[in-house]
Design a protein around this motif. Sequence first.
Motif, PDB file in Angstrom:
ATOM      1  N   GLU A  93      -8.738 -12.779  -0.993  1.00 62.66           N
ATOM      2  CA  GLU A  93      -8.508 -12.541   0.555  1.00 62.66           C
ATOM      3  C   GLU A  93      -8.047 -10.995   0.958  1.00 62.66           C
ATOM      4  N   ASP A  94      -8.718 -10.273   1.700  1.00 63.27           N
ATOM      5  CA  ASP A  94      -8.253  -9.112   1.967  1.00 63.27           C
ATOM      6  C   ASP A  94      -6.755  -8.732   2.568  1.00 63.27           C
ATOM      7  N   ALA A  95      -5.910  -8.071   2.201  1.00 56.76           N
ATOM      8  CA  ALA A  95      -4.514  -7.867   2.428  1.00 56.76           C
ATOM      9  C   ALA A  95      -4.143  -6.419   2.352  1.00 56.76           C
ATOM     10  N   VAL A  96      -3.036  -6.115   3.048  1.00 57.97           N
ATOM     11  CA  VAL A  96      -2.441  -4.957   2.767  1.00 57.97           C
ATOM     12  C   VAL A  96      -1.346  -5.498   1.921  1.00 57.97           C
ATOM     13  N   ILE A  97      -0.980  -4.809   0.586  1.00 57.50           N
ATOM     14  CA  ILE A  97       0.062  -5.312   0.088  1.00 57.50           C
ATOM     15  C   ILE A  97       1.001  -3.878  -0.208  1.00 57.50           C
ATOM     16  N   SER A  98       2.266  -3.950   0.120  1.00 60.69           N
ATOM     17  CA  SER A  98       3.303  -3.219  -0.050  1.00 60.69           C
ATOM     18  C   SER A  98       4.044  -3.191  -1.394  1.00 60.69           C
ATOM     19  N   LEU A  99       3.676  -2.547  -2.403  1.00 58.21           N
ATOM     20  CA  LEU A  99       4.412  -2.980  -3.787  1.00 58.21           C
ATOM     21  C   LEU A  99       5.798  -2.213  -3.738  1.00 58.21           C
ATOM     22  N   GLY A 100       6.648  -2.923  -4.668  1.00 56.11           N
ATOM     23  CA  GLY A 100       8.029  -1.955  -4.979  1.00 56.11           C
ATOM     24  C   GLY A 100       7.640  -0.796  -5.514  1.00 56.11           C
ATOM     25  N   GLY A 101       8.886   0.223  -5.238  1.00 56.49           N
ATOM     26  CA  GLY A 101       8.520   1.409  -5.943  1.00 56.49           C
ATOM     27  C   GLY A 101       8.595   1.742  -7.588  1.00 56.49           C
ATOM     28  N   GLY A 102       8.948   0.616  -8.189  1.00 55.39           N
ATOM     29  CA  GLY A 102       8.764   0.541  -9.653  1.00 55.39           C
ATOM     30  C   GLY A 102       7.743   0.077 -10.203  1.00 55.39           C
ATOM     31  N   THR A 103       7.014  -0.927  -9.086  1.00 58.05           N
ATOM     32  CA  THR A 103       6.089  -1.662  -9.673  1.00 58.05           C
ATOM     33  C   THR A 103       4.932  -1.061 -10.442  1.00 58.05           C
ATOM     34  N   PRO A 104       4.282  -0.071 -10.109  1.00 60.32           N
ATOM     35  CA  PRO A 104       3.341   0.598 -10.843  1.00 60.32           C
ATOM     36  C   PRO A 104       3.629   1.291 -12.331  1.00 60.32           C
ATOM     37  N   CYS A 105       4.936   1.122 -12.468  1.00 61.16           N
ATOM     38  CA  CYS A 105       5.545   2.104 -13.486  1.00 61.16           C
ATOM     39  C   CYS A 105       5.911   1.159 -14.609  1.00 61.16           C
ATOM     40  N   TYR A 106       5.655  -0.079 -14.844  1.00 66.23           N
ATOM     41  CA  TYR A 106       6.380  -0.943 -15.771  1.00 66.23           C
ATOM     42  C   TYR A 106       5.391  -1.721 -16.389  1.00 66.23           C
ATOM     43  N   GLY A 107       5.178  -1.832 -17.838  1.00 68.36           N
ATOM     44  CA  GLY A 107       4.073  -2.790 -18.457  1.00 68.36           C
ATOM     45  C   GLY A 107       2.896  -1.965 -18.065  1.00 68.36           C
TER      46      GLY A 107
END
Length: 165
Positions: free
Chosen positions: A63-77
């Motif tokens: 599904e097309d969506a705009v997702i606002s991630l948390g500030g740390g989300t891309p930085c872990y694992g």
Amino acid sequence: MGSGKSHIGKRLAEKINQKFMDFDAEIEKMENASISEIFQKKGEIYFRKLERKILKELTDIDEDAVISLGGGTPCYGDNMELIKASKDATSFYLKLNIETLTERLETEKDHRPMISHLKEKDKLEEFIRKHLFERGFYYNQSDHVIDCNDESAATIISKIQEKLG
């Protein structure tokens, strides 16, 4: 944190007629607790594992969506790798300078578990400086980096729309 991801994401989603999902709100709904409560009761490691699980689910939705991630989300694992591997995802880093982030977060720090303990402005700025340094490697892997300093929300949204084509 404090870059305007949720505000911009919501307005962008309205403008391009897509669903908006706030990552933190999704976590809070799933856990029936605020992010602060999750951090306090279950700890950051639990939170980061939960974050990874939900990120995987969101990258798999059809599904097309705009997702606002948390500030740390891309930085872990392997979260950033997961984002980049998602064939339909386009990632954006809303980049702000340290001074602007400090001003914004100083008024919000009581509601943010990562910074609520920082009582002096210079300690908050030091925290932001350290985290931007540590996280910059991940943030700069985004498909697009948008300079948001001194820009209105409308201008930032227009810049994102240009990049989306």
